[in-house]
Each structure stands twice: as C-alpha cells, then as structure tokens.
Design an enzyme around this catalytic site. Sequence first.
Site, PDB file in Angstrom:
ATOM      1  N   ASP A 123      83.705 -69.938  63.371  1.00  0.00           N
ATOM      2  CA  ASP A 123      83.110 -69.025  62.394  1.00  0.00           C
ATOM      3  C   ASP A 123      84.071 -67.864  62.196  1.00  0.00           C
ATOM      4  OD1 ASP A 123      81.552 -67.303  60.834  1.00  0.00           O
ATOM      5  OD2 ASP A 123      79.697 -67.903  61.846  1.00  0.00           O
ATOM      6  N   ARG A 151      83.962 -65.550  59.724  1.00  0.00           N
ATOM      7  CA  ARG A 151      83.436 -64.559  58.793  1.00  0.00           C
ATOM      8  C   ARG A 151      83.602 -63.136  59.314  1.00  0.00           C
ATOM      9  NH1 ARG A 151      77.816 -67.526  57.481  1.00  0.00           N
ATOM     10  NH2 ARG A 151      78.011 -67.979  59.697  1.00  0.00           N
TER      11      ARG A 151
END
Length: 195
Positions: A129, A131
């Site tokens: 991930d 982000r």
Amino acid sequence: MSNMQVEVSQQANLPTRFGHFKTKAFREYMPNGEVKEHLVVFTETLGDIPLVRVHSECLTGDVFGSRKCDCGPELAFAMEQIHKEGGMLIYLRQEGRGIGLFNKINAYNLQDKGMDTVEANEALGFAKDARDYRIVGAIFKHFHIAKIRLLTNNPYKINEMEQYVACERASIIITPNEHNEGYLETKKAKLGHLL
C-alpha cells in the site's frame, strides 16, 4: 504538513444521482514537482461528527464498473450514506493503492496469472500500500473538522486519519462477487481489513 503547498478551488454545486452536494478541488504541490488534484464532495451541513469516506481513485472500478475490486460499490454506498447522514467524500487521486494506472494494469496482468493483489504489487517493486494521506490533514483543517466517523474497513487508514482528527469507524460492507472474493480475502488476510 507545514511545507505542503495546497491550493483550494472555489465551491460549486454538484447535483448527482445520489443527491445534491457541494464540491471543492484541492491542488497538492508535491516536493518532486508533481501536482495532484483531489476532489471533496460534501453535504450542505456537515454536523459535529461528519461521516467521511476517504476514497482513493480507482478508474477501473469507479468508472468502468470492474468487478475485480470493491471500489465502485464502496464509492456508491459511501455517497448514499453521506447524503443521508451528512458528511464528505474525499476523492484522492492515487490510483492503484498509490502505484498509478499503468502499474495497476501491470499488476492486474500478474493477478490474471495467479498472483494476489499484494503479491502483484510487490512483484512490481511497490509496497503493498503506497498511498499518502497528508493532503487529508490539510482538507480537515480547511473544513475545521476535529472528529469524524470514518467509513472504512482498513485499519491502516484509521491510523493515518488519527494523525489529523479524532476518528471512530463506520463499517462499509459490500456484497462480494465471483471476481473479487479472492481480492477481499487477501485484503482481510494480508492488509488486515475488517471484513
């Protein structure tokens, strides 16, 4: 966040199939020179503890209705709930858990060959991930929000939001289909999602 450069658009009306909303765009100037534009869609009255969905862009799911993920149905569910209860949807332009559209399609190719979503991202050299939620802090500050009910199943996202606001979780449950059952299992097993 102090060195973050952010520009905020004017406010406009946004009538949608889910109801009438207001909207503002936030332009984020990244340290590497990249510029990202994010959208905030919100109800006229936010209330003391607004219902908030922080949704990362998913062109394949949100626009084309891909059944490989749960993004499109989650977005629709969030818009319905936010219209009903009051709050905002923060639409972040960070496709494919932050790896971009081109790399996401390459990850899809690896998934077609048997890898799960996490294995595919890692095989391409990315974090599971990637982000970045720093812009969300600036958005909450702009709207003078101190506490939210966060519409999510992702404990990582809860931890990230708690850097900026007091946060309680509201679950977002979508009915799985034959194409995303494995994806949802991976989100639960490898990313800790509360499904």
